[in-house]
Structure formats: C-alpha cells, structure tokens
Design a protein around this motif. Structure first.
Motif, PDB file in Angstrom:
ATOM      1  N   ILE A 134     -12.829  24.288 -26.082  1.00 21.53           N
ATOM      2  CA  ILE A 134     -14.148  23.572 -25.647  1.00 21.53           C
ATOM      3  C   ILE A 134     -14.450  22.386 -27.003  1.00 21.53           C
ATOM      4  O   ILE A 134     -14.722  21.172 -26.405  1.00 21.53           O
ATOM      5  N   GLU A 135     -14.190  22.717 -27.980  1.00 26.14           N
ATOM      6  CA  GLU A 135     -14.461  21.851 -29.025  1.00 26.14           C
ATOM      7  C   GLU A 135     -13.322  20.586 -29.016  1.00 26.14           C
ATOM      8  O   GLU A 135     -13.664  19.497 -29.077  1.00 26.14           O
ATOM      9  N   PHE A 136     -12.225  20.946 -28.666  1.00 26.90           N
ATOM     10  CA  PHE A 136     -11.143  19.911 -28.226  1.00 26.90           C
ATOM     11  C   PHE A 136     -11.536  19.128 -27.019  1.00 26.90           C
ATOM     12  O   PHE A 136     -11.414  17.864 -27.154  1.00 26.90           O
ATOM     13  N   GLY A 137     -12.124  19.701 -26.238  1.00 23.99           N
ATOM     14  CA  GLY A 137     -12.289  18.988 -24.813  1.00 23.99           C
ATOM     15  C   GLY A 137     -13.616  17.759 -25.205  1.00 23.99           C
ATOM     16  O   GLY A 137     -13.381  16.820 -24.762  1.00 23.99           O
ATOM     17  N   TYR A 138     -14.453  18.400 -25.857  1.00 21.55           N
ATOM     18  CA  TYR A 138     -15.673  17.633 -26.295  1.00 21.55           C
ATOM     19  C   TYR A 138     -15.069  16.367 -27.254  1.00 21.55           C
ATOM     20  O   TYR A 138     -15.345  15.105 -26.928  1.00 21.55           O
ATOM     21  N   GLY A 139     -14.260  16.813 -28.270  1.00 17.50           N
ATOM     22  CA  GLY A 139     -13.892  15.789 -29.269  1.00 17.50           C
ATOM     23  C   GLY A 139     -12.883  14.911 -28.903  1.00 17.50           C
ATOM     24  O   GLY A 139     -13.067  13.653 -28.805  1.00 17.50           O
ATOM     25  N   GLN A 140     -11.617  15.375 -28.457  1.00 13.44           N
ATOM     26  CA  GLN A 140     -10.238  14.499 -28.350  1.00 13.44           C
ATOM     27  C   GLN A 140     -10.396  14.120 -26.988  1.00 13.44           C
ATOM     28  O   GLN A 140      -9.839  13.024 -26.776  1.00 13.44           O
ATOM     29  N   MET A 141     -10.810  14.809 -25.925  1.00 14.67           N
ATOM     30  CA  MET A 141     -10.773  14.383 -24.624  1.00 14.67           C
ATOM     31  C   MET A 141     -12.026  13.565 -24.137  1.00 14.67           C
ATOM     32  O   MET A 141     -11.746  13.076 -23.134  1.00 14.67           O
ATOM     33  N   GLY A 142     -13.081  13.692 -24.837  1.00 14.08           N
ATOM     34  CA  GLY A 142     -14.087  12.989 -24.420  1.00 14.08           C
ATOM     35  C   GLY A 142     -14.835  13.575 -23.309  1.00 14.08           C
ATOM     36  O   GLY A 142     -15.598  12.537 -22.560  1.00 14.08           O
ATOM     37  N   LEU A 143     -14.900  14.857 -23.164  1.00  8.06           N
ATOM     38  CA  LEU A 143     -15.534  15.275 -21.872  1.00  8.06           C
ATOM     39  C   LEU A 143     -16.988  15.321 -22.237  1.00  8.06           C
ATOM     40  O   LEU A 143     -17.561  15.427 -23.382  1.00  8.06           O
ATOM     41  N   GLU A 144     -17.726  14.961 -21.274  1.00 12.49           N
ATOM     42  CA  GLU A 144     -19.276  15.102 -21.186  1.00 12.49           C
ATOM     43  C   GLU A 144     -19.752  16.356 -20.511  1.00 12.49           C
ATOM     44  O   GLU A 144     -20.678  16.902 -20.662  1.00 12.49           O
ATOM     45  N   LEU A 145     -18.779  17.102 -19.713  1.00 12.93           N
ATOM     46  CA  LEU A 145     -19.270  18.073 -18.803  1.00 12.93           C
ATOM     47  C   LEU A 145     -17.891  18.910 -18.732  1.00 12.93           C
ATOM     48  O   LEU A 145     -16.790  18.300 -18.351  1.00 12.93           O
ATOM     49  N   ILE A 146     -18.040  20.260 -18.720  1.00 15.58           N
ATOM     50  CA  ILE A 146     -16.969  21.110 -18.617  1.00 15.58           C
ATOM     51  C   ILE A 146     -17.481  22.225 -17.370  1.00 15.58           C
ATOM     52  O   ILE A 146     -18.604  22.770 -17.501  1.00 15.58           O
ATOM     53  N   GLU A 147     -16.722  22.270 -16.414  1.00 12.33           N
ATOM     54  CA  GLU A 147     -17.189  23.026 -15.363  1.00 12.33           C
ATOM     55  C   GLU A 147     -16.025  24.276 -15.222  1.00 12.33           C
ATOM     56  O   GLU A 147     -15.033  24.299 -15.875  1.00 12.33           O
ATOM     57  N   ALA A 148     -16.827  25.479 -14.663  1.00 14.49           N
ATOM     58  CA  ALA A 148     -15.859  26.707 -14.449  1.00 14.49           C
ATOM     59  C   ALA A 148     -16.444  27.226 -13.247  1.00 14.49           C
ATOM     60  O   ALA A 148     -17.557  27.228 -12.790  1.00 14.49           O
ATOM     61  N   THR A 149     -15.490  28.010 -12.535  1.00 20.20           N
ATOM     62  CA  THR A 149     -15.795  28.692 -11.311  1.00 20.20           C
ATOM     63  C   THR A 149     -15.318  30.201 -11.590  1.00 20.20           C
ATOM     64  O   THR A 149     -14.383  30.334 -12.107  1.00 20.20           O
ATOM     65  N   VAL A 150     -16.312  31.090 -11.072  1.00 18.16           N
ATOM     66  CA  VAL A 150     -16.100  32.523 -11.439  1.00 18.16           C
ATOM     67  C   VAL A 150     -16.362  33.252  -9.971  1.00 18.16           C
ATOM     68  O   VAL A 150     -17.299  33.047  -9.593  1.00 18.16           O
ATOM     69  N   ASP A 151     -15.337  33.985  -9.752  1.00 19.07           N
ATOM     70  CA  ASP A 151     -15.737  35.110  -8.549  1.00 19.07           C
ATOM     71  C   ASP A 151     -16.889  35.815  -9.230  1.00 19.07           C
ATOM     72  O   ASP A 151     -16.905  36.361 -10.132  1.00 19.07           O
ATOM     73  N   PRO A 152     -17.943  36.132  -8.228  1.00 16.34           N
ATOM     74  CA  PRO A 152     -18.966  36.871  -8.350  1.00 16.34           C
ATOM     75  C   PRO A 152     -18.914  38.512  -8.961  1.00 16.34           C
ATOM     76  O   PRO A 152     -19.477  38.779  -9.480  1.00 16.34           O
ATOM     77  N   GLY A 153     -17.748  38.909  -8.392  1.00 15.19           N
ATOM     78  CA  GLY A 153     -17.310  40.137  -8.694  1.00 15.19           C
ATOM     79  C   GLY A 153     -16.626  40.342 -10.086  1.00 15.19           C
ATOM     80  O   GLY A 153     -16.462  41.619 -10.484  1.00 15.19           O
TER      81      GLY A 153
END
Length: 163
Positions: free
Chosen positions: A114-133
C-alpha cells in the motif's frame, strides 16, 4: 514502472515470473485458496502459466509472497486495473496458502505494498473487492483501514482506501 522486491521481517515479495509456475500451480490448486476468487482451482500447469502471464501483461503487478525461512511461496498480492493520471487508482488483490492463514502475514505483506502504491505509483485510491463469505479478507480490510461501501455490487463487498 519497475516494481521492486519488498522485504519484511518474515517475507520477501518479488514479481512472479514464469519460473514460478510450479509453485503457483501448487498454490492455486488448493480449492480453499481459490474458493472466494473468480478463478477455478488449477488442474494443469498451463493454467498457472496463464495466471502469471495475465499479471505480466496486465497494468500493475503481482508479487509472489515468499516465506523467508523456507523460501516457499506463501501467496500472492499486487495491483491490477491501474489507472494513471490525476485520479490514479488501482485494485489490490491478494491470496494466501492455507498453511499460512492466521499468522498476520497478509497484513505484513500489504502494508508496504500500500505504501508503494501511494508513494511510487502515485495512487490516490486503492480499491478491493471481497466475497461477503470471506470473513478473513473482510477482517483484513478493516485492519488495513479500508472503508466499506454500503451496497453489494455483483454480490461482492467493495472497499476503498484514499490517500
């Protein structure tokens, strides 16, 4: 973009290559690992090769999560559907072999990802999908500080983390 090797106390994360086909095959052959994923368990080695090839060609990356003590593949994680620009975002994905469940390893792996995503990739938003089970992944999202969307979409729970 160059995606680096990432080291934590117990893990080494490095990009998957076709040389990892056997380990990826063993990992994704377990029906419990793929139970909540959108792929069936691997039955033949070519399916593992296709998984790795997909991530090589996709925008983003997929790290293999390797146990430092044994060198064994413990799981995978990474980003896909990476959109660059002013509202840069990507979806994070992750999976862990059964032998490693309940040890806090995915939290340990995803924090620097996550830190790499914000720092080096320049992400503003990280999304995830999870099966409710999938109670373990639901709890992981909470531990990592992801916010949950109120409504299910396509029978999945959507989470997001803003920078």
């Amino acid at each position: 973009m160059d995606f680096p090797m990432i080291e934590t106390d117990r893990l080494t994360l490095r990009l998957l290559t076709l040389n990892d086909s056997e380990a990826v095959f063993r990992h994704f052959s377990d029906e419990e690992v793929t139970r909540f994923m959108d792929i069936p368990p691997c039955r033949e080695i070519h399916e593992a090769i296709e998984i790795i090839q997909f991530h090589i060609e996709d925008t983003g990356c997929r790290w293999g999560i390797f146990d430092k003590q044994t060198g064994q593949l413990a799981g995978t994680c990474g980003y896909h559907c990476w959109v660059t620009g002013t509202a840069a975002k990507a979806e994070i994905g992750f999976d862990l072999s059964r032998a490693y469940w309940g040890q806090g390893l995915m939290t340990e792996a995803l924090l620097p990802v996550i830190e790499f995503g914000y720092g080096q990739m320049g992400l503003e938003l990280i999304e995830a999908t999870v099966d409710p089970g999938n109670a373990r992944s639901m709890r992981l999202m909470e531990v990592l500080g992801f916010e949950r969307e109120a409504e299910l979409v396509d029978d999945l729970v959507y989470f997001y983390l803003r920078h």
